[in-house]
Motif scaffolding. Structure first.
Motif, PDB file in Angstrom:
ATOM      1  N   HIS A  55     -21.782 -16.074  -2.141  1.00  0.00           N
ATOM      2  CA  HIS A  55     -21.578 -15.518  -3.405  1.00  0.00           C
ATOM      3  C   HIS A  55     -22.233 -16.184  -4.283  1.00  0.00           C
ATOM      4  CE1 HIS A  55     -19.163 -12.047  -2.175  1.00  0.00           C
ATOM      5  NE2 HIS A  55     -18.408 -12.877  -1.365  1.00  0.00           N
ATOM      6  N   LEU A  56     -22.537 -17.550  -4.352  1.00  0.00           N
ATOM      7  CA  LEU A  56     -22.799 -18.474  -5.390  1.00  0.00           C
ATOM      8  C   LEU A  56     -24.487 -18.068  -5.546  1.00  0.00           C
ATOM      9  CD1 LEU A  56     -22.338 -20.526  -7.638  1.00  0.00           C
ATOM     10  CD2 LEU A  56     -22.881 -22.115  -5.663  1.00  0.00           C
ATOM     11  N   LEU A  57     -25.008 -17.823  -4.126  1.00  0.00           N
ATOM     12  CA  LEU A  57     -26.607 -17.793  -4.416  1.00  0.00           C
ATOM     13  C   LEU A  57     -26.905 -16.435  -4.754  1.00  0.00           C
ATOM     14  CD1 LEU A  57     -27.342 -19.373  -0.797  1.00  0.00           C
ATOM     15  CD2 LEU A  57     -27.910 -20.346  -3.001  1.00  0.00           C
ATOM     16  N   VAL A  58     -26.065 -15.425  -4.336  1.00  0.00           N
ATOM     17  CA  VAL A  58     -26.373 -14.068  -4.663  1.00  0.00           C
ATOM     18  C   VAL A  58     -26.005 -13.519  -6.156  1.00  0.00           C
ATOM     19  CG1 VAL A  58     -26.369 -13.042  -2.397  1.00  0.00           C
ATOM     20  CG2 VAL A  58     -24.236 -13.014  -3.782  1.00  0.00           C
ATOM     21  N   GLY A  59     -25.329 -14.773  -6.966  1.00  0.00           N
ATOM     22  CA  GLY A  59     -25.054 -14.530  -8.345  1.00  0.00           C
ATOM     23  C   GLY A  59     -23.473 -14.012  -8.473  1.00  0.00           C
ATOM     24  N   ASN A  60     -22.757 -13.936  -7.655  1.00  0.00           N
ATOM     25  CA  ASN A  60     -21.262 -13.725  -7.892  1.00  0.00           C
ATOM     26  C   ASN A  60     -20.435 -15.013  -8.323  1.00  0.00           C
ATOM     27  OD1 ASN A  60     -21.869 -10.802  -7.324  1.00  0.00           O
ATOM     28  ND2 ASN A  60     -21.577 -11.156  -5.068  1.00  0.00           N
ATOM     29  N   VAL A  61     -20.623 -15.463  -9.141  1.00  0.00           N
ATOM     30  CA  VAL A  61     -20.114 -16.917  -9.486  1.00  0.00           C
ATOM     31  C   VAL A  61     -18.807 -16.898  -9.751  1.00  0.00           C
ATOM     32  CG1 VAL A  61     -19.972 -18.828 -11.302  1.00  0.00           C
ATOM     33  CG2 VAL A  61     -22.164 -17.321 -10.936  1.00  0.00           C
ATOM     34  N   GLY A  62     -18.105 -15.581 -10.226  1.00  0.00           N
ATOM     35  CA  GLY A  62     -16.479 -15.718 -10.217  1.00  0.00           C
ATOM     36  C   GLY A  62     -15.839 -15.893  -8.649  1.00  0.00           C
ATOM     37  N   ILE A  63     -16.282 -14.912  -7.816  1.00  0.00           N
ATOM     38  CA  ILE A  63     -15.777 -14.922  -6.791  1.00  0.00           C
ATOM     39  C   ILE A  63     -16.202 -16.145  -5.845  1.00  0.00           C
ATOM     40  CG2 ILE A  63     -16.020 -13.705  -4.158  1.00  0.00           C
ATOM     41  CD1 ILE A  63     -16.657 -11.129  -5.647  1.00  0.00           C
ATOM     42  N   ALA A  64     -17.409 -16.903  -6.155  1.00  0.00           N
ATOM     43  CA  ALA A  64     -17.588 -18.168  -5.499  1.00  0.00           C
ATOM     44  C   ALA A  64     -16.741 -19.192  -6.001  1.00  0.00           C
ATOM     45  CB  ALA A  64     -19.046 -18.422  -5.701  1.00  0.00           C
ATOM     46  N   VAL A  65     -16.399 -19.046  -7.268  1.00  0.00           N
ATOM     47  CA  VAL A  65     -15.584 -20.111  -7.785  1.00  0.00           C
ATOM     48  C   VAL A  65     -14.062 -19.838  -7.151  1.00  0.00           C
ATOM     49  CG1 VAL A  65     -14.246 -21.032  -9.763  1.00  0.00           C
ATOM     50  CG2 VAL A  65     -16.762 -20.544  -9.781  1.00  0.00           C
ATOM     51  N   LYS A  66     -13.579 -18.704  -7.075  1.00  0.00           N
ATOM     52  CA  LYS A  66     -12.165 -18.475  -6.572  1.00  0.00           C
ATOM     53  C   LYS A  66     -12.185 -18.940  -5.205  1.00  0.00           C
ATOM     54  CE  LYS A  66     -11.417 -14.623  -9.570  1.00  0.00           C
ATOM     55  NZ  LYS A  66     -11.149 -13.119  -9.678  1.00  0.00           N
ATOM     56  N   LEU A  67     -13.381 -18.707  -4.406  1.00  0.00           N
ATOM     57  CA  LEU A  67     -13.245 -19.035  -2.920  1.00  0.00           C
ATOM     58  C   LEU A  67     -13.120 -20.354  -2.819  1.00  0.00           C
ATOM     59  CD1 LEU A  67     -15.587 -16.504  -1.572  1.00  0.00           C
ATOM     60  CD2 LEU A  67     -13.246 -16.601  -1.107  1.00  0.00           C
TER      61      LEU A  67
END
Length: 352
Positions: free
Chosen positions: A269-281
């Motif tokens: 998710h971090l690589l595809v730009g979903n920073v919010g979801i990545a941080v939560k995970l």
């Protein structure tokens, strides 16, 4: 008389040296057989439970437990070998794309940092940006080095040897499980009654610790499963139940843990730009890691017969010396020495 004693001493020394040499050269090539013997030893209480509870013959009880163990090993091998191979191939093919995306993301972050630090002293701003740049370059080099052609080829070349060792382990495990009472009886024939009783006490202590270890491990996995479900319901409700089951099943396997799923998922998710979801995970992964590192030593100590502090110290030292395997080896080494002390084999009756 002195000549006889000298001859006995030399003979004993010869046998000790021969034994040590045999151990040094034989043990490294006998790991699958030794691990099979230890596994059969720790599964023995379950075999005896099946015999008593359902009035089974030993062969039937061993067959049932062996079949279940083989299925578990097959599932673990599928997830850890097959899926790992697929992911390594996929990441190796797409690593340049991931590196470029990661570099672009870090470049944007660096620009943001330069804006946030423009009011700082020039030297501090330059130093901070240089640190970030060096970190990006180091990460890129490490990533490409880890997934380079030589490493991937070396990994695949070891797979046939791994499956041969696994086949030997499975065959030896079944034979050990069938003949373990005979092996014990044969061993006790060469021991004095006092020594045999001490060995039985040590074996009983280790078995109790092994059963306690699995009870504690399963309890921690249940706690992690509940926390994972709550976290995923807040992050990705659509796939929460399915992913919770997958993470829980993987977390049951020692040394794997939920981080195996959550870290790559968050990185994606971090690589595809979903920073919010990545941080939560990543936050969920950190919470689960903290739960395992805080709760596990306490429950492990209660179930295997050690207090929390010695268990934590043993797991930490074991991790430093033997890697993830040391998390299991460390506490059992302490229990083994305690059993030796309780039987009087080793004594620490001294004062300073």
């Amino acid at each position: 008389m002195n000549k006889i004693n000298t001859k006995k001493l030399l003979l004993r020394s010869f046998f000790i040296i021969a034994f040590l040499l045999a151990v040094y050269f034989i043990i490294p090539v006998s790991i699958p057989i030794l691990v099979a013997g230890l596994t059969a030893f720790f599964l023995e209480p379950i075999v005896m439970f099946f015999k008593r509870r359902w009035k089974m013959s030993r062969r039937m009880a061993v067959t049932v437990i062996y079949t279940v163990s083989a299925l578990i090993i097959a599932i673990v091998c599928y997830f850890t070998v097959t899926q790992l191979m697929a992911q390594i191939i996929f990441i190796s093919k797409h690593s340049p794309y991931y590196i470029s995306k990661l570099s672009l993301m870090w470049f944007n972050i660096q620009n943001n940092i330069s804006q946030y630090t423009e009011n700082l002293p020039h030297e501090v701003s330059i130093s901070l940006q240089k640190t970030i740049t060096d970190f990006i370059k180091t990460m890129e080099v490490s990533f490409l080095d880890f997934f380079n052609y030589a490493r991937v080829t070396a990994f695949f070349s070891k797979i046939p040897s791994f499956f041969i060792d696994l086949l030997v382990y499975m065959i030896a495990l079944f034979l050990f499980m069938l003949d373990l009472p005979k092996i014990k009886q044969l061993t006790y024939q060469y021991l004095k009654p006092n020594t045999a009783n001490k060995l039985k006490l040590i074996s009983s202590r280790l078995k109790d610790a092994f059963i306690g270890y699995w009870k504690a491990h399963l309890l921690v996995s249940v706690i992690i499963g509940i926390v994972t479900l709550i976290g995923l319901l807040l992050i990705q409700p659509k796939y929460a139940i399915t992913l919770t089951i997958i993470i829980w099943l993987i977390d049951i396997v020692p040394f794997l843990g939920s981080i195996i799923i959550l870290a790559p998922w968050g990185l994606y998710h971090l690589l595809v730009g979903n920073v919010g979801i990545a941080v939560k995970l990543f936050i969920l992964a950190a919470i689960l890691l903290i739960i395992r590192r805080v709760v596990e030593p306490k429950l492990m100590g209660e179930h295997i017969g050690l207090s929390t502090l010695p268990t934590l110290i043993a797991m930490f030292i074991g991790l430093q010396l033997f890697g993830v395997m040391g998390l299991l080896v460390g506490p059992f080494v302490i229990i083994f020495f305690i059993a030796l002390k309780e039987t009087g084999i080793i004594k620490f009756n001294f004062k300073i």
